[in-house]
Design a protein around this motif. Sequence first.
Motif, PDB file in Angstrom:
ATOM      1  N   UNK A  85       0.649  -1.301  -0.167  1.00  0.00           N
ATOM      2  CA  UNK A  85       0.061  -0.089   0.037  1.00  0.00           C
ATOM      3  C   UNK A  85       0.837   1.199   0.124  1.00  0.00           C
ATOM      4  N   UNK A  86       1.902   1.165   0.742  1.00  0.00           N
ATOM      5  CA  UNK A  86       2.829   2.462   0.905  1.00  0.00           C
ATOM      6  C   UNK A  86       3.445   2.637  -0.673  1.00  0.00           C
ATOM      7  N   UNK A  87       3.940   1.663  -1.086  1.00  0.00           N
ATOM      8  CA  UNK A  87       4.562   1.459  -2.649  1.00  0.00           C
ATOM      9  C   UNK A  87       3.582   1.981  -3.726  1.00  0.00           C
ATOM     10  N   UNK A  88       2.182   1.771  -3.333  1.00  0.00           N
ATOM     11  CA  UNK A  88       1.328   2.197  -4.189  1.00  0.00           C
ATOM     12  C   UNK A  88       0.943   3.605  -4.327  1.00  0.00           C
ATOM     13  N   UNK A  89       1.081   4.230  -3.032  1.00  0.00           N
ATOM     14  CA  UNK A  89       0.855   5.559  -2.469  1.00  0.00           C
ATOM     15  C   UNK A  89       2.212   6.445  -3.265  1.00  0.00           C
ATOM     16  N   UNK A  90       3.349   5.851  -3.235  1.00  0.00           N
ATOM     17  CA  UNK A  90       4.700   6.390  -3.716  1.00  0.00           C
ATOM     18  C   UNK A  90       4.151   6.687  -5.349  1.00  0.00           C
ATOM     19  N   UNK A  91       3.712   5.608  -5.945  1.00  0.00           N
ATOM     20  CA  UNK A  91       3.426   5.836  -7.368  1.00  0.00           C
ATOM     21  C   UNK A  91       2.149   6.693  -7.547  1.00  0.00           C
ATOM     22  N   UNK A  92       1.295   6.598  -6.764  1.00  0.00           N
ATOM     23  CA  UNK A  92       0.178   7.648  -6.981  1.00  0.00           C
ATOM     24  C   UNK A  92       0.710   9.226  -6.797  1.00  0.00           C
ATOM     25  N   UNK A  93       1.453   9.472  -5.781  1.00  0.00           N
ATOM     26  CA  UNK A  93       1.992  10.597  -5.583  1.00  0.00           C
ATOM     27  C   UNK A  93       2.791  11.089  -6.928  1.00  0.00           C
ATOM     28  N   UNK A  94       3.623  10.147  -7.260  1.00  0.00           N
ATOM     29  CA  UNK A  94       4.689  10.534  -8.294  1.00  0.00           C
ATOM     30  C   UNK A  94       3.689  10.847  -9.646  1.00  0.00           C
ATOM     31  N   UNK A  95       2.988   9.888  -9.865  1.00  0.00           N
ATOM     32  CA  UNK A  95       2.037   9.978 -11.352  1.00  0.00           C
ATOM     33  C   UNK A  95       1.281  11.364 -11.017  1.00  0.00           C
ATOM     34  N   UNK A  96       0.463  11.490 -10.067  1.00  0.00           N
ATOM     35  CA  UNK A  96      -0.368  12.608 -10.222  1.00  0.00           C
ATOM     36  C   UNK A  96      -0.034  13.925  -9.391  1.00  0.00           C
ATOM     37  N   UNK A  97       1.206  14.021  -8.939  1.00  0.00           N
ATOM     38  CA  UNK A  97       1.606  15.150  -8.433  1.00  0.00           C
ATOM     39  C   UNK A  97       3.066  15.526  -8.834  1.00  0.00           C
ATOM     40  N   UNK A  99       5.060  14.069 -11.458  1.00  0.00           N
ATOM     41  CA  UNK A  99       4.949  14.122 -12.866  1.00  0.00           C
ATOM     42  C   UNK A  99       4.474  15.222 -13.763  1.00  0.00           C
ATOM     43  N   UNK A 100       3.248  15.616 -13.267  1.00  0.00           N
ATOM     44  CA  UNK A 100       2.710  16.730 -13.925  1.00  0.00           C
ATOM     45  C   UNK A 100       3.531  17.972 -13.947  1.00  0.00           C
ATOM     46  N   UNK A 101       4.035  17.988 -12.792  1.00  0.00           N
ATOM     47  CA  UNK A 101       5.100  19.374 -12.763  1.00  0.00           C
ATOM     48  C   UNK A 101       6.171  19.143 -13.427  1.00  0.00           C
ATOM     49  N   UNK A 102       6.805  17.970 -13.511  1.00  0.00           N
ATOM     50  CA  UNK A 102       7.972  17.556 -14.418  1.00  0.00           C
ATOM     51  C   UNK A 102       7.763  17.985 -15.904  1.00  0.00           C
ATOM     52  N   UNK A 104       5.560  20.020 -17.175  1.00  0.00           N
ATOM     53  CA  UNK A 104       5.642  21.483 -17.487  1.00  0.00           C
ATOM     54  C   UNK A 104       7.195  22.090 -17.415  1.00  0.00           C
ATOM     55  N   UNK A 105       7.776  21.566 -16.514  1.00  0.00           N
ATOM     56  CA  UNK A 105       9.476  21.974 -16.316  1.00  0.00           C
ATOM     57  C   UNK A 105      10.067  21.567 -17.770  1.00  0.00           C
ATOM     58  N   UNK A 106       9.849  20.446 -18.148  1.00  0.00           N
ATOM     59  CA  UNK A 106      10.504  19.852 -19.496  1.00  0.00           C
ATOM     60  C   UNK A 106      10.069  20.495 -20.602  1.00  0.00           C
ATOM     61  N   UNK A 107       9.040  21.061 -20.538  1.00  0.00           N
ATOM     62  CA  UNK A 107       8.403  22.039 -21.750  1.00  0.00           C
ATOM     63  C   UNK A 107       9.003  23.456 -21.844  1.00  0.00           C
ATOM     64  N   UNK A 108       9.770  23.855 -20.960  1.00  0.00           N
ATOM     65  CA  UNK A 108      10.199  25.370 -20.881  1.00  0.00           C
ATOM     66  C   UNK A 108      11.637  25.137 -21.623  1.00  0.00           C
TER      67      UNK A 108
END
Length: 149
Positions: A85-97, A99-102, A104-108
């Motif tokens: 469950x903790x590792x799944x939460x790591x994946x969820x935070x990464x994917x939804x929080x 990665x979207x920031x990444x 945007x930064x990669x597009x600059x």
Amino acid sequence: MISGLLSVAVLVGSGVVAGVLFAVALSVLPALLAMPADRYVYAHQLIGRRWDPTMPIIVLTSTAADVALAVLARKGTALFAVAAALLLAVSVVSHFCNVPINRVVKSLDPADIPAGWRDPRPLWRRWHLLRTTLALLAVVANAVGVVLA
């Protein structure tokens, strides 16, 4: 035999995840925070090139191995379920929080940071520290689960 192999897999996998995220929190993140915006964008783009798909594969494979151990192990099954469950939460935070920031930064363009650019580093840091904490808790749960099993 299979439980033994899975035990090694969850320890190595969750250990790598926790170690990588801890190293980023300890060293990479403070360096990125200290940079001016243009250097930060350039460095972020360079550093981020190799994370996908490596880290998601390691996180999700370790999660699956934990689920298998939760089913197959004689002892420590609750700890393997918690680690999954903790590792799944790591994946969820990464994917939804993070990665979207990444994205945007990669597009600059580092040479042309837009006026009024909203620096994402403080928010990215908060999400990163959350997933680092989750990953560290997962490796501890796995270690205790393996000892008890």
